[in-house]
Enzyme design. Structure first.
Site, short mmCIF file in Angstrom:
data_model
loop_
_atom_site.label_atom_id
_atom_site.label_comp_id
_atom_site.label_asym_id
_atom_site.label_seq_id
_atom_site.Cartn_x
_atom_site.Cartn_y
_atom_site.Cartn_z
N THR A 10 0.81 -1.21 0.00
CA THR A 10 0.00 0.00 0.00
C THR A 10 0.85 1.26 0.00
OG1 THR A 10 -0.19 0.02 2.42
CG2 THR A 10 -1.87 -1.19 1.20
N ASP A 11 0.21 2.36 -0.41
CA ASP A 11 0.89 3.66 -0.42
C ASP A 11 0.53 4.43 0.85
OD1 ASP A 11 -1.68 4.67 -0.84
OD2 ASP A 11 -1.33 5.14 -2.95
N CYS A 12 0.92 5.69 0.93
CA CYS A 12 0.65 6.48 2.13
C CYS A 12 -0.83 6.73 2.35
CB CYS A 12 1.43 7.80 2.10
SG CYS A 12 0.94 8.89 0.75
#
Length: 136
Positions: A10-12
C-alpha cells in the site's frame, strides 16, 4: 490466482500502490506456467514485456483478497498478448493487455517460442475463446 494485499503493497493513502498491480500480473503469468508443470523459461528462452495497455478501475486496500485472471488473447511465433484482469470480490478493479516477446536469454534477441510452450499457449487461448463464447 489469488493474492492477499499486505501492508508493504500500500501507499501512504492506504491503497494498493499502482505499480503493484503490474507485479500481481507478473506473478500470475509465472503461475500460469507453473500450474502446467512448466517454467516461464524453457530451452534458454523466456518472455519480456514490450507493451502494456492498462486501466485502473477501482482500488484495493490492506487485507483485501484479489483474484488475477489471465488468458492468452493473441499468439504469434515469437510473442503473445495476455489479457489480465484483477478482481476484488466480483468487481473488476484493474485490467491490462500485456504484449510479450520471446527472447533467447543468452543473446537477448527475439526468438521463436519453443514448440511445447507454443502448443500449451495455443490450447489456453482456444479454451479462453470457448469460455468467452459461452458467456456472450
Amino acid at each position: 490466482m489469488n493474492i492477499r494485499v499486505y501492508y508493504e503493497d500500500t501507499d501512504c493513502g492506504g491503497i494498493v500502490y499502482h505499480a503493484n498491480y503490474f507485479k500481481y500480473c507478473e506473478r500470475a503469468r509465472s503461475e500460469f506456467f507453473y500450474d502446467k508443470g512448466m517454467s516461464p523459461e524453457v530451452e534458454g528462452k523466456g518472455f519480456v514485456v514490450v507493451h502494456i495497455e492498462s486501466s485502473f478501475l477501482g482500488v484495493a486496500v490492506l487485507a483485501d483478497l484479489l483474484e488475477v485472471k489471465s488468458r492468452v488473447v493473441k499468439l504469434g511465433k515469437s510473442g503473445m498478448s495476455v489479457s489480465q484482469d484483477i478482481y476484488l470480490k466480483d468487481k473488476l478493479i484493474f485490467k491490462a493487455v500485456i504484449k510479450l516477446a520471446c527472447i533467447d536469454m543468452s543473446t537477448k534477441r527475439i526468438a521463436r517460442i519453443p514448440e511445447e510452450t507454443y502448443n500449451i499457449l495455443e490450447r489456453d487461448m482456444e479454451e479462453g475463446i470457448k469460455e468467452a463464447s459461452k458467456d456472450s
